[in-house]
Motif scaffolding. Structure first.
Motif: not given
Lengths: 515, 569
Positions: A329-358
């Motif tokens: 939990v502490v580890a994830v909290l450290l990067v929580s800003y990025r994970l939340i921002d990813n949800v806003l940008v990509f729609g999910s906390p970790i985005a792999d190939f699904g994030a690229v429309p092409v």
């Protein structure tokens, strides 16, 4: 001048490492043993720059658009300030300096060398020298390194981390970077550009990956027992001479940072297990989180660490679960800003190939390309070329994994023999499980190879399950399979040590009789 | 115990070698990427090191023409170097703004989408990517309708697009061959492989290539038309057989099904020459039927013919990886570029300039254009025992030039030689009607140049100069062109050595930059090739080759030429 900025960057890394030493000394909790103190001091060399990167990311996110000078000053001030606050709460001011001296003595003392360790030291110096040389003189060529540098260039030019990752582009934008890693490596590169004053020259950012490679090498040397141990230097040599590690370091990849934090976290698990203070739990969580801060695959390392913590900590099932989970939990909290921002940008906390429309366009048929181009399409491919990559591809992995296999065999035999002896000595027949528990809860300076082995086996169990389930997430890229390489090297060298020691002592014993 | 000691030292030695070996190897390999094994290059600033790079994608960014041109935007299939090393505007192939391009229903709409994004150039690496082979990009970048000029930088190709596509007269209605007449397919099996199954015979068209491990797969081919692939197909009795006229642009359409990496080629047979392959399309197929379509130009000719007849052709489908391949209908249609009586003229008009590093000049039919002086370097990679030749620069004969003047420094024996263009792909290296040269990917490091030397009977004039000077020396050579037969000549390609070993900052060196020009039988082109030839026995390493440089090449006009006084190359 470029050279000045390079020295400036290395200087800030050293400063950051000193601050990290102070901070983690505090986190190391009450009354660490000498071995633990040395360990934290050694690891702080790698923790320092990432701490710097974290402060820089926070600064550029919270206060965008400033000047380079303000940024540098603020980050250094925040870093030194935090260290100062922590320092003032230490019991004794001289402790940290003593730790650093102890660590230096442990690592670098080269008195009483024998031929084996001397050759090892010579080879190590050659390897580090060649690595440094190749990094300094050759510009970046690799795709990933250049893309991260391109991102860092944009972050530097805008003096803002808010647009990172560069996914939603206006017409005036060129660079498209659809990956969801936190800003660890990019922030380090940005730091280099800040010190340099421009993002035109790539020299300064080519020092980042070798720094972490050397830190990992030092961590390995420490884990084996320091330079005074016969195989101390050889451990670092084996790591650096494994082709995959070597050329990815030369190409400035990001994996060296992630691998360092896996090793660091594994080495700190015994510290946690000996006396699970809340400070140590948080500290281990921060270490695991720093791995994620560099590369999303650090989440995998985080899981491995949590599982290891669960195995090593004594107590009830629930206590162990609580501690292991808190680490994650502490580890994830450290990067929580990025994970939340990813949800806003990509729609999910970790985005792999699904994030690229092409990639999703059916008429392009990327599936065929990904399946066929990687050479892991058939069943035999997935197992021989994928799962057993370390053994079947010596051009990439060298002989390191074969050595591991040999040492594993030797290790198992040795354990069974010593188990038999223990049973004979204690008179009772303890179950294997109880013996295992006993061995696992021994302190940091011994049995480190057990921990390393456990993590390696856990990792391969994960890969095994994934391949059985038909996923190619791990086997598609040789850099993912390389994750546990440093731990593997530690295990190989620690297992091999008894042979070498006995051989050398046999030679010494009869040395005088030979003419 | 002594044995133990010896054993220990042996093991130690082996361990030291096996660890320092890879380290040394990779260090040197990295340095070689930028020609840094020469010590004075180590201290150059990074901008200059980039200019020394052997990597095509880095070389491409070294062009002067990129600087400060805001109207340029490059669609690139590899954005890494653009992101960090260059200020050129670019857009990557997986950018979401490219989605409308991939969704476009036809090639003209697709091209409009590119132009809407402001794209003026396309940069293509060598490896097949779906955004290239499964989209209209493969057709656009191979067609004279859309591409004004193509340059090769190592394995990277840079295409300059027109602002508007060329008009098409009757788009692709004229079909050169009826696909359903092709009933004969032969599977060409790589010898010795047991795990390749194929069904051969008149109406079958499937090959399988399924080794247990992908890496063990060898290539398998399907070719249209009867008979072995090395010989022109006997098309007697087959209607509308594949006959392709020189200089014309065609569209290949094929339905393929299966799995694996497939390459479609047109093999051209002229006279008794061995076939030349024109690669048309390469990509990964999987499962469903892929209707591939791509454009190519038939630029293979034979110097033996004064009025070149059409060449016969086969379509060859190669399965380059494990998998299976089933070939269905294949068609070749004329691409229908608008133009005058001969579509070749239009094709010529499209491919105009050629560049030699930073030098640009224009094929003579459209007038003189002043380039700017640059430097050419001649250097050969690899160690060759006796002699190497390479054309330094070429000049069209119709220039009517009477002399060529240039400055040169370096060492070696070299001569100027006037030779006639013999076929569309030859350099001026050998006077042979059979000289073939695969002009698509040009690196003199690789041995893709095929030479078949034969007696030609065409007179050659040579002036041999032995030369060794570290300073620039001015030379002048009178031109007395030999009596070349009126041949149809094809593309003009100049080829230069790839490496540059020394020099002050700011000098441009680099990988061969070549451009295909189409010419036709409307005028004859004779190339003046100034060649260097080293006649001593050289067994050293690549970096130690003697080097000759040329600069300030000026053509003096001959009589009756209506151009400016002289042309600098």
């Amino acid at each position: 001048m470029i050279t000045v900025s390079v020295f400036a960057m290395l200087g800030t890394f050293v400063l950051a490492s000193a601050c990290a030493c102070v901070i983690f000394r505090f986190v190391g909790g009450p009354l660490p043993t000498q071995g633990e103190r040395i360990r934290l001091a050694v690891l702080s060399l790698g923790i320092g720059p990432v701490l710097l990167a974290y402060f820089l990311t926070a600064y550029l996110t919270l206060f965008p658009g400033g000047s380079a000078g303000t940024a540098i000053f603020s980050v250094l001030a925040a870093l030194v300030g935090t260290a100062a606050v922590v320092y003032s709460r230490q019991r004794s001011a001289a402790l940290v300096w003593a730790d650093i001296r102890l660590a230096a003595a442990h690592l670098l003392s080269v008195r009483r060398l024998n031929p084996v360790s001397m050759v090892g030291l010579a080879v190590l110096l050659f390897a580090v020298g060649a690595l440094a040389f190749a990094m300094i003189v050759v510009p970046l060529t690799d795709n990933d390194a250049l893309e991260y540098a391109g991102s860092a260039k944009l972050v530097f030019e805008e003096m803002s981390a808010r647009r990172y990752p560069f996914v939603h582009l206006t017409n005036a934008d060129d660079y498209y970077g659809p990956w969801s890693h936190p800003m660890g490596y990019v922030a380090l590169q940005t730091w280099g550009f800040l010190l340099q004053g421009n993002a035109e020259d790539g020299l300064i950012i080519r020092f980042i990956t070798p720094w972490f490679a050397v830190c990992t090498a030092l961590a390995i040397v420490h884990a084996i027992g320091g330079m005074r141990r016969t195989l101390g230097a050889w451990g670092a040599v084996l790591l650096l001479a494994t082709p995959a590690y070597l050329f990815t370091t030369m190409q400035s990849h990001i994996d060296q940072i992630r691998m360092f934090f896996l090793v660091a976290a594994v080495l700190c698990v015994p510290i946690l297990a000996r006396a699970p203070d809340w400070r140590r739990v948080v500290g281990l969580g921060l270490l695991a989180g720093s791995g994620i801060f560099a590369h999303s695959l650090g989440i995998l390392s985080c899981l491995l660490i949590s599982a290891l913590v669960f195995l090593c900590v004594r107590g009830t099932f629930w206590r162990k679960t609580l501690i292991a989970t808190t680490v994650s939990v502490v580890a994830v909290l450290l990067v929580s800003y990025r994970l939340i921002d990813n949800v806003l940008v990509f729609g999910s906390p970790i985005a792999d190939f699904g994030a690229v429309p092409v990639y999703a366009l059916p008429q392009l048929d990327w599936e065929a390309y990904f399946r066929e181009a990687r050479g892991i399409a058939t069943f035999a491919d997935q197992w021989l070329v994928g799962f057993l990559a370390g053994l079947s591809q010596p051009k990439i992995y060298g002989i390191t994994y074969w050595l591991f296999l040999c040492m594993l065999f030797v290790f198992v035999r040795r354990q069974r023999r010593s188990n038999a002896m223990l049973i004979a000595m204690s008179g009772s027949s303890e179950s294997n499980g109880q013996l295992l528990k006993k061995l696992l809860t021994l302190t940091s300076s011994t049995r480190i190879e057990w921990l390393a082995l456990l993590v390696v086996l856990q990792f391969y169990a994960m890969v095994f399950v994934s391949v059985v389930l038909g996923m190619d997430a791990f086997i598609k890229n040789y850099r993912y399979m390389m994750t546990t390489l440093p731990l593997l090297v530690i295990f190989v060298m620690k297992s091999f040590s008894p042979f070498v020691e006995s051989w050398l002592s046999a030679l010494n014993a009869t040395g005088r009789e030979d003419s | 115990m002594k044995l133990k000691k010896v054993l220990l030292w042996m093991v130690l030695f082996l361990a030291a070698i096996s660890t320092t070996g890879p380290v040394a190897y990779y260090t040197v390999a990295r340095m070689n990427l930028f020609n840094l094994t020469k010590l004075q290059n180590l201290l150059l600033p990074e901008r200059n090191k980039l200019q020394l790079s052997r990597l095509g994608q880095v070389q491409m960014l070294n062009l002067d023409r990129w600087e400060n041109r805001r109207e340029i935007r490059v669609l690139t299939l590899r954005q890494a170097e653009f992101a960090f090393y260059s200020r050129v505007r670019f857009i990557t192939h997986i950018d979401p703004r490219m989605v409308p391009f991939y969704l476009a229903p036809d090639v003209d709409t697709a091209f409009r989408e590119l132009r809407r994004l402001g794209i003026t150039h396309v940069s293509i690496p060598e490896e097949p990517l779906p955004t290239l082979y499964n989209s209209f990009l493969v057709e656009i970048t191979n067609s004279g309708r859309f591409v004004r000029r193509r340059d090769h930088f190592g394995a990277t190709t840079l295409c300059e697009l027109y602002a508007e596509p060329t008009a098409v007269s009757t788009p692709g209605d004229e079909q050169v061959s009826a696909g359903h007449d092709w009933t004969l397919w032969t599977a060409d099996k790589e010898y010795g492989r047991k795990d390749v199954a194929f069904t051969a015979g008149p109406t079958s068209s499937t090959v399988l290539n399924e080794p247990a491990i992908s890496a063990a797969a060898k290539e398998v081919r399907l070719s249209s038309g009867p008979g072995p692939i090395d010989v022109a197909p006997d098309l007697a009795g087959i209607q509308d057989a594949f006959r392709l006229a020189v200089g014309k642009e065609y569209r290949l359409e094929a339905d393929v099904k299966g799995e694996g990496l497939v390459q479609a080629e047109a093999h051209i047979y002229i006279d008794d020459s061995p076939p030349q392959a024109i690669p048309v399309w390469q990509g990964y197929i999987s499962g469903r039927t892929k209707s591939l379509q791509a454009t190519f130009t038939q630029d293979v000719i034979s110097p033996k013919c004064t009025d070149c007849p059409s060449a016969t052709a086969r379509i060859v489908l190669r399965l380059l990886s494990r998998g299976r391949l089933e070939a269905g209908e294949t068609r070749i249609r004329e691409s229908g570029l608008a133009g005058s009586s001969s579509s070749m003229e239009v094709v010529q008009a499209r491919w105009r300039g050629w560049s030699l590093q930073a030098i640009e000049t224009t094929a003579i039919k459209w007038g003189w254009r002043n380039g700017h002086p640059g430097r050419l370097f001649l250097k050969h990679a690899g160690a060759y025992p006796v002699e190497m030749e390479s054309a330094a620069f070429t000049v069209p004969r119709d220039a009517g030039a009477s002399a060529v003047e240039f400055e040169v420094r370096g060492e070696g024996r070299f001569f100027t030689e006037l030779r006639c263009a013999t076929d569309s792909r030859s350099s001026a290296q050998e006077l042979s009607p059979d000289t073939t040269w695969l002009g698509r990917v040009l690196t003199t490091d690789s041995n893709e140049v095929q030479h078949q030397v034969a007696a030609s009977g065409i007179p050659v004039q040579r002036t041999v100069l032995a030369f060794a000077s570290r300073e620039w020396r001015k030379m002048s050579v009178r031109l007395q062109p030999p009596d070349c037969p009126p041949l149809a000549s094809g593309a003009l390609i100049s080829r230069m050595a790839p490496q540059r070993e020394s020099g002050a900052p700011g000098d441009f060196s680099g990988k061969p930059t070549t451009t295909l020009i189409r010419t036709g039988d409307h005028f004859r082109v004779m190339r003046l090739a100034v060649m260097t030839r080293w006649e001593r026995d050289f067994r050293g390493k690549a970096g130690e080759m003697p080097e000759v440089e040329f600069r300030n090449i000026i053509l003096e006009p001959g009589g009756g030429q209506s151009g400016p006084d002289s042309v600098r190359l």
